[in-house]
Scaffold this motif. Structure first.
Motif, PDB file in Angstrom:
ATOM      1  N   VAL A  70      38.470  65.609  95.238  1.00  0.00           N
ATOM      2  CA  VAL A  70      37.156  65.624  95.893  1.00  0.00           C
ATOM      3  C   VAL A  70      37.084  64.565  96.983  1.00  0.00           C
ATOM      4  O   VAL A  70      36.002  64.200  97.416  1.00  0.00           O
ATOM      5  CB  VAL A  70      36.018  65.395  94.857  1.00  0.00           C
ATOM      6  CG1 VAL A  70      35.900  66.578  93.947  1.00  0.00           C
ATOM      7  CG2 VAL A  70      36.248  64.130  94.058  1.00  0.00           C
ATOM      8  N   TYR A  73      35.178  65.563 100.372  1.00  0.00           N
ATOM      9  CA  TYR A  73      33.739  65.684 100.154  1.00  0.00           C
ATOM     10  C   TYR A  73      33.104  64.294 100.015  1.00  0.00           C
ATOM     11  O   TYR A  73      32.163  63.935 100.724  1.00  0.00           O
ATOM     12  CB  TYR A  73      33.449  66.475  98.879  1.00  0.00           C
ATOM     13  CG  TYR A  73      33.752  67.953  98.914  1.00  0.00           C
ATOM     14  CD1 TYR A  73      33.419  68.742 100.011  1.00  0.00           C
ATOM     15  CD2 TYR A  73      34.339  68.566  97.813  1.00  0.00           C
ATOM     16  CE1 TYR A  73      33.668  70.099 100.010  1.00  0.00           C
ATOM     17  CE2 TYR A  73      34.593  69.930  97.804  1.00  0.00           C
ATOM     18  CZ  TYR A  73      34.262  70.698  98.903  1.00  0.00           C
ATOM     19  OH  TYR A  73      34.509  72.037  98.898  1.00  0.00           O
ATOM     20  N   VAL A  86      27.544  71.479 100.285  1.00  0.00           N
ATOM     21  CA  VAL A  86      28.453  72.501 100.805  1.00  0.00           C
ATOM     22  C   VAL A  86      28.331  73.707  99.873  1.00  0.00           C
ATOM     23  O   VAL A  86      28.810  73.670  98.747  1.00  0.00           O
ATOM     24  CB  VAL A  86      29.909  72.007 100.853  1.00  0.00           C
ATOM     25  CG1 VAL A  86      30.822  73.095 101.407  1.00  0.00           C
ATOM     26  CG2 VAL A  86      30.012  70.735 101.682  1.00  0.00           C
ATOM     27  N   ALA A  89      32.692  76.203 100.923  1.00  0.00           N
ATOM     28  CA  ALA A  89      33.605  75.573 101.877  1.00  0.00           C
ATOM     29  C   ALA A  89      34.530  76.582 102.539  1.00  0.00           C
ATOM     30  O   ALA A  89      35.066  76.309 103.621  1.00  0.00           O
ATOM     31  CB  ALA A  89      34.423  74.495 101.170  1.00  0.00           C
ATOM     32  N   TRP A  95      36.631  72.224 106.144  1.00  0.00           N
ATOM     33  CA  TRP A  95      37.094  71.885 104.804  1.00  0.00           C
ATOM     34  C   TRP A  95      38.436  72.531 104.458  1.00  0.00           C
ATOM     35  O   TRP A  95      38.871  72.469 103.316  1.00  0.00           O
ATOM     36  CB  TRP A  95      36.064  72.305 103.749  1.00  0.00           C
ATOM     37  CG  TRP A  95      34.704  71.745 103.973  1.00  0.00           C
ATOM     38  CD1 TRP A  95      33.575  72.430 104.295  1.00  0.00           C
ATOM     39  CD2 TRP A  95      34.315  70.376 103.883  1.00  0.00           C
ATOM     40  NE1 TRP A  95      32.507  71.584 104.424  1.00  0.00           N
ATOM     41  CE2 TRP A  95      32.930  70.313 104.174  1.00  0.00           C
ATOM     42  CE3 TRP A  95      34.986  69.195 103.584  1.00  0.00           C
ATOM     43  CZ2 TRP A  95      32.226  69.116 104.173  1.00  0.00           C
ATOM     44  CZ3 TRP A  95      34.286  68.007 103.583  1.00  0.00           C
ATOM     45  CH2 TRP A  95      32.917  67.970 103.883  1.00  0.00           C
ATOM     46  N   ASN A  98      40.857  70.358 102.640  1.00  0.00           N
ATOM     47  CA  ASN A  98      40.309  69.619 101.508  1.00  0.00           C
ATOM     48  C   ASN A  98      41.043  70.016 100.235  1.00  0.00           C
ATOM     49  O   ASN A  98      41.120  71.187  99.882  1.00  0.00           O
ATOM     50  CB  ASN A  98      38.812  69.931 101.376  1.00  0.00           C
ATOM     51  CG  ASN A  98      38.132  69.051 100.341  1.00  0.00           C
ATOM     52  OD1 ASN A  98      38.757  68.252  99.665  1.00  0.00           O
ATOM     53  ND2 ASN A  98      36.825  69.228 100.226  1.00  0.00           N
ATOM     54  N   TYR A 108      29.860  72.031  96.668  1.00  0.00           N
ATOM     55  CA  TYR A 108      29.743  70.602  96.351  1.00  0.00           C
ATOM     56  C   TYR A 108      28.329  70.126  96.683  1.00  0.00           C
ATOM     57  O   TYR A 108      27.765  70.485  97.717  1.00  0.00           O
ATOM     58  CB  TYR A 108      30.755  69.822  97.185  1.00  0.00           C
ATOM     59  CG  TYR A 108      30.668  68.311  97.101  1.00  0.00           C
ATOM     60  CD1 TYR A 108      31.387  67.607  96.158  1.00  0.00           C
ATOM     61  CD2 TYR A 108      29.880  67.585  98.010  1.00  0.00           C
ATOM     62  CE1 TYR A 108      31.336  66.213  96.104  1.00  0.00           C
ATOM     63  CE2 TYR A 108      29.824  66.197  97.960  1.00  0.00           C
ATOM     64  CZ  TYR A 108      30.564  65.519  97.009  1.00  0.00           C
ATOM     65  OH  TYR A 108      30.518  64.151  96.955  1.00  0.00           O
ATOM     66  N   CYS A 125      27.971  63.454  92.047  1.00  0.00           N
ATOM     67  CA  CYS A 125      28.214  64.767  92.636  1.00  0.00           C
ATOM     68  C   CYS A 125      28.566  65.814  91.583  1.00  0.00           C
ATOM     69  O   CYS A 125      28.958  65.485  90.465  1.00  0.00           O
ATOM     70  CB  CYS A 125      29.317  64.703  93.692  1.00  0.00           C
ATOM     71  SG  CYS A 125      30.906  64.134  93.076  1.00  0.00           S
ATOM     72  N   LEU A 127      30.567  69.878  91.388  1.00  0.00           N
ATOM     73  CA  LEU A 127      31.424  70.824  92.092  1.00  0.00           C
ATOM     74  C   LEU A 127      31.411  72.142  91.334  1.00  0.00           C
ATOM     75  O   LEU A 127      31.225  72.174  90.118  1.00  0.00           O
ATOM     76  CB  LEU A 127      32.859  70.304  92.187  1.00  0.00           C
ATOM     77  CG  LEU A 127      33.059  68.990  92.938  1.00  0.00           C
ATOM     78  CD1 LEU A 127      33.190  67.833  91.958  1.00  0.00           C
ATOM     79  CD2 LEU A 127      34.291  69.060  93.824  1.00  0.00           C
TER      80      LEU A 127
END
Length: 611
Positions: A70, A73, A86, A89, A95, A98, A108, A125, A127
């Motif tokens: 991550v 992000y 996001v 992505a 991204w 990523n 995210y 965060c 995901l």
């Protein structure tokens, strides 16, 4: 006294109890928002790393240093200092490199976490492996948890500042006490035998780890205090709560025979299936008299330390308020204290807790000027201090004493109020997020997650104190067709009204839940199935009346089917009780709907009710 001591935030460690609370928050986020991963990432000067996480996924098998999927992000959140959402992505070329995307995490939501001085602490965060816009309750819940974590960070800063002040007064120690700065951390088993002993413990007591492993910790407590230690240990052993923790002051005995006062913080925890205990020991070093000014300052800071220690062990608002009152009355030479909190909706102050406040003063206390001393008709003096947390006034504290307040009193009161405000704000946030985690956002009823906990709790109570309860399962008849024909707006309106009408026929001791979709559940303690049927029939009549006032597109009210099971007559476990009530509900459906079925009126139930 607003504590203004510079601190190094990199030296602030996150205590185990705070980490445990944050871990619980992450577990709750995963369950409520329905995402595979929730985490707190910590921002360091040159890298970001995962501090805590919840969720089981192969893509997060490596969670240390910079090696986690991550980074892109979270790096964006750290760089901008703003929330990042996001939704997908895969639809944004930015991204494409990523690692999180390559690991399958295509959506995210990250919120920056700040220290009270606006320095970055890290990121909270979530995901997801599918497109997710994190709308409605998801963002509200994340924002509440962000506030809660930042309040914890503010309290940790205040504690660090207070400890720095206390240490600044400890340069001169009695010569016959060892110069010890490290805490002793000792782990014992259920028989009080020592199984680990750190260097700090060796410094305090003078033994090596090899000399003491296997010996009882009580052996290192002076005889007059050994009973106090053993009583405390027995209390914490019998305490069934998850956060069992006690703090006592006793006298320890060193290897060379010197006795020294110590503060012992005792905590219980489980390692695998074994019950273990951790003792954190600090010396209480005597200080030479450095004059009246230093004595007064030392007393103030020790009072604040006692207040901080006492409040740090409380999480619920009611406990925070009453602990705050007790410790301030005990240490600050006041005849009365009252705590007022601001109502979020009206901004009005209301009395939340008090000790010694007269009825006459309760009526006029909110009219006293903030931050100024006032003389009262009875010859006493009053001082009202605002409670400020996160740059907003959340209430006030009223202090009453027999003589005038001196500058030293006001400094002490200000310092205590600052810490009290942060703790109250923390407790309010925790209770608010806790309510959100167990409440259905649409109807305001409890949610399915809380249903299973509440049912287990009620049945456990009945196993200790014999009694009974009824479980009622309700399902709206024809709701899917209604939704398809009239739309989700009317459908949601109907569900909200159905839930609120249901609550009006229940007692305060009853529980109502949205079990899922258009299905509801009710737990009725100390109620037979026959009595539960009478309550439901009363609800049917009231629902017809309320539905007629809804101004819906359909004239005839949506009826509902009901299944009722009784504990312990019909079942002896929560799962069986749910199964039987569900079976009775579907029997009502098979009979033509709009009716109630009691398990006791059915034959043997051996098959899946949904088959």
């Amino acid at each position: 006294m607003d504590i203004q001591v510079p601190i190094n935030k990199r030296n602030i460690s996150i205590p185990d109890e705070v980490q445990y609370k944050w871990q619980t928050l992450l577990d709750t986020i995963v369950e409520i928002i329905h995402v595979p991963v929730a985490l707190i990432a910590k921002a360091e000067p040159h890298h970001i790393y995962v501090f805590l996480y919840s969720g089981a996924t192969q893509s997060l098998s490596t969670l240390n240093g910079r090696e986690y999927p991550v980074e892109s992000y979270c790096s964006t959140v750290v760089t901008t200092g703003r929330q990042l959402l996001v939704a997908n992505a895969l639809k944004q070329t930015v991204w494409k490199r990523n690692r999180a995307v390559r690991a399958g995490m295509i959506s995210y939501l990250g919120l920056p976490l700040f220290w009270p001085d606006i320095d970055m602490f890290g990121i909270l965060c979530v995901l997801d492996t599918k497109e997710n816009h994190y709308t409605g309750n998801s963002q509200r819940l994340m924002a509440q948890y962000k506030d809660l974590i930042e309040t914890d960070l503010a309290m940790l800063c205040k504690t660090q500042q207070l400890e720095s002040l206390l240490e600044s007064l400890g340069d001169i120690k009695e010569s016959y006490y060892p110069d010890i700065s490290s805490d002793a951390i000792i782990t014992t088993n259920n028989q009080d035998q020592i199984i680990s002993w750190n260097l700090g413990a060796g410094s305090i007591f003078g033994y090596t780890s090899a000399e003491i492993v296997g010996k009882p910790l009580s052996q290192f407590i002076a005889d007059p205090f050994r009973k106090k230690y053993e009583n405390m240990r027995q209390l914490i052993s019998e305490d069934s709560s998850n956060d069992s923790r006690k703090v006592i002051e006793v006298v320890g005995v060193r290897k060379d025979g010197i006795e020294l006062p110590i503060v012992l913080t005792y905590t219980r925890f489980k390692s695998r299936d074994e019950l273990l205990f951790t003792a954190v020991i600090r010396t209480v070093a005597k200080r030479k008299r450095l004059g009246e000014m230093i004595q007064s300052r030392n007393r103030e800071l020790n009072i604040l330390n006692r207040i901080a220690q006492s409040l740090s062990q409380a999480l619920k608002l009611d406990e925070v308020l009453h602990r705050g009152l007790d410790i301030m009355i005990d240490t600050m030479d006041m005849t009365a204290i009252a705590i007022y909190l601001t109502d979020e909706d009206t901004d009005n102050l209301s009395l939340a807790a008090e000790s010694g406040i007269t009825e006459d003063l309760k009526k006029t206390a909110t009219d006293l000027p903030l931050g100024q001393q006032s003389s009262l008709k009875n010859g006493q003096y009053a001082l009202t201090i605002p409670l400020i947390s996160r740059n907003r006034i959340i209430g006030s504290t009223l202090f009453i004493r027999a003589s005038e307040f001196q500058d030293t009193h006001i400094q002490l009161i200000q310092g205590a109020s600052n810490y009290l405000a942060a703790t109250i704000d923390n407790a309010c946030l925790f209770e608010k997020t806790e309510r959100m985690s167990i409440t259905d956002n649409l109807t305001g009823l409890y949610n399915q997650r809380y249903f299973h906990n509440a049912l287990q709790t009620e049945i456990d109570r009945l196993l200790r104190y014999p009694g009974l309860l009824s479980l009622v399962m309700l399902d709206l008849d024809g709701f899917k067709e209604f939704n398809d024909q009239y739309g989700h707006v009317d459908g949601d309106k109907l569900l909200r009204c159905f839930a609120q009408t249901l609550k009006t026929v229940l007692r305060k001791t009853d529980y109502a839940f949205r079990y899922g979709g258009d299905e509801f559940a009710v737990i009725l303690p100390l109620t037979t199935a026959r009595k539960a049927e009478i309550i439901i029939n009363r609800f049917r009549k009231k629902w017809v009346e309320v539905f007629g006032r809804l101004q819906m597109s359909v004239e005839l009210p949506l009826e509902f089917s009901v299944g009722i099971a009784e504990f312990p007559q019909n079942a002896e476990t929560p799962d069986t009780l749910i199964l039987l009530a569900d079976s009775a509900l579907y029997e009502s459906k098979r009979q033509g709907k709009h009716t109630s079925t009691l398990v006791s009126d059915m034959g043997d139930i051996t098959s899946d009710p949904h088959s």
